[in-house]
Design a protein around this motif. Structure first.
Motif, PDB file in Angstrom:
ATOM      1  N   LEU A 217       0.867  -1.180   0.000  1.00  0.00           N
ATOM      2  CA  LEU A 217       0.000   0.000   0.000  1.00  0.00           C
ATOM      3  C   LEU A 217       0.901   1.226   0.000  1.00  0.00           C
ATOM      4  O   LEU A 217       1.732   1.387   0.899  1.00  0.00           O
ATOM      5  CB  LEU A 217      -0.869  -0.001   1.265  1.00  0.00           C
ATOM      6  N   GLN A 218       0.762   2.041  -1.036  1.00  0.00           N
ATOM      7  CA  GLN A 218       1.530   3.296  -1.057  1.00  0.00           C
ATOM      8  C   GLN A 218       0.713   4.312  -0.266  1.00  0.00           C
ATOM      9  O   GLN A 218      -0.398   4.648  -0.627  1.00  0.00           O
ATOM     10  CB  GLN A 218       1.721   3.747  -2.503  1.00  0.00           C
ATOM     11  N   ILE A 219       1.291   4.765   0.853  1.00  0.00           N
ATOM     12  CA  ILE A 219       0.472   5.546   1.793  1.00  0.00           C
ATOM     13  C   ILE A 219       0.231   6.961   1.286  1.00  0.00           C
ATOM     14  O   ILE A 219      -0.861   7.500   1.410  1.00  0.00           O
ATOM     15  CB  ILE A 219       1.167   5.635   3.176  1.00  0.00           C
ATOM     16  N   ASN A 220       1.258   7.600   0.780  1.00  0.00           N
ATOM     17  CA  ASN A 220       1.017   8.962   0.284  1.00  0.00           C
ATOM     18  C   ASN A 220       1.201   8.971  -1.232  1.00  0.00           C
ATOM     19  O   ASN A 220       1.714   8.027  -1.822  1.00  0.00           O
ATOM     20  CB  ASN A 220       1.905   9.992   0.992  1.00  0.00           C
ATOM     21  N   ASP A 221       0.794  10.048  -1.833  1.00  0.00           N
ATOM     22  CA  ASP A 221       0.670  10.063  -3.289  1.00  0.00           C
ATOM     23  C   ASP A 221       2.002  10.445  -3.960  1.00  0.00           C
ATOM     24  O   ASP A 221       2.058  11.400  -4.722  1.00  0.00           O
ATOM     25  CB  ASP A 221      -0.446  11.060  -3.634  1.00  0.00           C
TER      26      ASP A 221
ATOM     27  N   ALA B 258       0.632   4.008  -8.329  1.00  0.00           N
ATOM     28  CA  ALA B 258      -0.404   3.368  -7.508  1.00  0.00           C
ATOM     29  C   ALA B 258      -1.723   4.103  -7.704  1.00  0.00           C
ATOM     30  O   ALA B 258      -1.764   5.327  -7.663  1.00  0.00           O
ATOM     31  CB  ALA B 258       0.008   3.416  -6.040  1.00  0.00           C
ATOM     32  N   LEU B 259      -2.790   3.338  -7.936  1.00  0.00           N
ATOM     33  CA  LEU B 259      -4.111   3.960  -7.993  1.00  0.00           C
ATOM     34  C   LEU B 259      -4.490   4.332  -6.561  1.00  0.00           C
ATOM     35  O   LEU B 259      -4.101   3.632  -5.616  1.00  0.00           O
ATOM     36  CB  LEU B 259      -5.143   2.969  -8.539  1.00  0.00           C
ATOM     37  N   PRO B 260      -5.241   5.422  -6.368  1.00  0.00           N
ATOM     38  CA  PRO B 260      -5.598   5.806  -4.998  1.00  0.00           C
ATOM     39  C   PRO B 260      -6.285   4.651  -4.270  1.00  0.00           C
ATOM     40  O   PRO B 260      -7.183   4.009  -4.825  1.00  0.00           O
ATOM     41  CB  PRO B 260      -6.573   6.984  -5.185  1.00  0.00           C
ATOM     42  N   ASN B 261      -5.836   4.367  -3.072  1.00  0.00           N
ATOM     43  CA  ASN B 261      -6.402   3.317  -2.199  1.00  0.00           C
ATOM     44  C   ASN B 261      -6.328   1.903  -2.769  1.00  0.00           C
ATOM     45  O   ASN B 261      -6.985   0.998  -2.247  1.00  0.00           O
ATOM     46  CB  ASN B 261      -7.867   3.617  -1.841  1.00  0.00           C
ATOM     47  N   ALA B 262      -5.579   1.708  -3.835  1.00  0.00           N
ATOM     48  CA  ALA B 262      -5.485   0.347  -4.385  1.00  0.00           C
ATOM     49  C   ALA B 262      -4.279  -0.367  -3.785  1.00  0.00           C
ATOM     50  O   ALA B 262      -3.301   0.263  -3.403  1.00  0.00           O
ATOM     51  CB  ALA B 262      -5.347   0.406  -5.901  1.00  0.00           C
ATOM     52  N   LEU B 263      -4.387  -1.686  -3.684  1.00  0.00           N
ATOM     53  CA  LEU B 263      -3.260  -2.486  -3.211  1.00  0.00           C
ATOM     54  C   LEU B 263      -2.480  -2.987  -4.415  1.00  0.00           C
ATOM     55  O   LEU B 263      -3.065  -3.315  -5.447  1.00  0.00           O
ATOM     56  CB  LEU B 263      -3.773  -3.677  -2.404  1.00  0.00           C
ATOM     57  N   ILE B 264      -1.172  -3.047  -4.276  1.00  0.00           N
ATOM     58  CA  ILE B 264      -0.323  -3.599  -5.341  1.00  0.00           C
ATOM     59  C   ILE B 264       0.186  -4.951  -4.848  1.00  0.00           C
ATOM     60  O   ILE B 264       0.651  -5.061  -3.708  1.00  0.00           O
ATOM     61  CB  ILE B 264       0.876  -2.659  -5.617  1.00  0.00           C
ATOM     62  N   VAL B 265       0.083  -5.978  -5.692  1.00  0.00           N
ATOM     63  CA  VAL B 265       0.567  -7.298  -5.285  1.00  0.00           C
ATOM     64  C   VAL B 265       1.843  -7.615  -6.050  1.00  0.00           C
ATOM     65  O   VAL B 265       1.854  -7.619  -7.282  1.00  0.00           O
ATOM     66  CB  VAL B 265      -0.498  -8.384  -5.558  1.00  0.00           C
ATOM     67  N   ASN B 266       2.911  -7.853  -5.309  1.00  0.00           N
ATOM     68  CA  ASN B 266       4.176  -8.262  -5.922  1.00  0.00           C
ATOM     69  C   ASN B 266       4.375  -9.757  -5.665  1.00  0.00           C
ATOM     70  O   ASN B 266       4.433 -10.183  -4.510  1.00  0.00           O
ATOM     71  CB  ASN B 266       5.357  -7.495  -5.308  1.00  0.00           C
ATOM     72  N   LEU B 267       4.472 -10.537  -6.734  1.00  0.00           N
ATOM     73  CA  LEU B 267       4.696 -11.972  -6.529  1.00  0.00           C
ATOM     74  C   LEU B 267       6.107 -12.215  -6.015  1.00  0.00           C
ATOM     75  O   LEU B 267       7.066 -11.586  -6.472  1.00  0.00           O
ATOM     76  CB  LEU B 267       4.511 -12.719  -7.847  1.00  0.00           C
TER      77      LEU B 267
END
Ligand SMILES: O=C(O)CCC(=O)C(=O)O
Ligand SMILES: [Fe+2]
Length: 247
Positions: free
Chosen positions: A128-132, A149-158
């Motif tokens: 989660l990228q906390i700030n923009d 990062a889309l706002p409030n989106a989670l990024i999944v790194n395999l």
């Protein structure tokens, strides 16, 4: 500092990871790491009491993430043609650690790096990228690509564990974090890890009669190999690739 890392190898608390020599150029970041799951493995000495909402919020966030993780494992298993129970067993109790990364700005941002290139030694990591502020980059076909990062989106790194279990059908993603000249950046990464007893090797259900692409190694040995060196791309998992593996 109250919450600073102990030198007991667990990496919990404030500090830097992957520092092996006095000469090493350090990454331009501070990190704070806590084990969140299984709950019995939490060391509350590292959980700040200020702000007063911290512990409760992290407890809830950690629990919500396990629900996301369960769904993801289910999809990954289905995609690989493996019974979901196999993954449920390998990742039982949802071992999870949370890392807060703080990247201060640097006027000479092109001379430093926030986190050196690496792949995560997890099954997958939920970021989660906390700030923009942009900073994450992934390596694809030899090129570094900035991830917004889309706002409030989670990024999944395999992570590497999924690469080996899937015999390379899934590949862990090499990534790094860059520094901004003016703005600090904060990210929160949840590492979703296998049970400590895992013997890391491609799942027989995936390999079938096909070619085995990776050797085997206990998960404990694998972790030692990761933490006993500087972050360096996918160098640890490369050693497990079958053509180079000794076993
Ligand atoms: O801050 C980021 O975007 C990446 C952090 C990261 O790769 C990590 O903590 O393993
Ligand atoms: Fe990472």
């Amino acid at each position: 500092m109250v919450y600073k890392q102990d030198n007991n190898g667990t990496l919990q608390g404030y500090g830097q990871a992957f520092v092996l020599s006095e000469e090493q150029k350090l990454d331009w970041s501070d990190m704070f790491y806590i084990t969140t799951r299984p709950v019995a493995l939490r060391n509350m000495k590292f959980w700040p009491t200020s702000p007063s909402t911290f512990r409760d919020n992290m407890d809830r966030y950690s629990l919500e993430l396990t629900k996301v993780a369960s769904c993801l494992w289910h999809y990954i298993a289905t995609n690989l043609g493996v019974a979901p129970e196999v993954f449920e067993q390998l990742f039982k109790d949802h071992p999870q650690g949370l890392r807060f990364n703080y990247y201060p700005p640097c006027p000479e941002a092109d001379k430093v790096i926030g986190i050196s290139p690496h792949s995560d030694g997890s099954g997958f990591s939920i970021l989660l990228q906390i700030n923009d502020v942009q900073g994450l980059q992934i390596r694809k076909d030899g090129q570094w690509i900035a991830i917004s990062a889309l706002p409030n989106a989670l990024i999944v790194n395999l992570g590497d564990i999924t690469e080996v279990l899937s015999n390379g059908i899934y590949k862990s993603i090499e990534h790094r974090a860059m520094i901004n000249t003016q703005h600090p950046r904060i990210s929160l990464v949840a590492f979703h890890c296998p049970d400590n007893s895992l013997m890391l090797r491609p799942l027989p259900e995936v390999v079938g009669d096909g070619k085995l692409n990776y050797g085997s190694m206990s998960y404990q040995e694998f972790l030692k190999a990761i933490f006993n060196k500087k972050l360096e791309g996918k160098s640890v998992i490369e050693k497990l690739k079958y053509c180079k593996a000794k076993n």
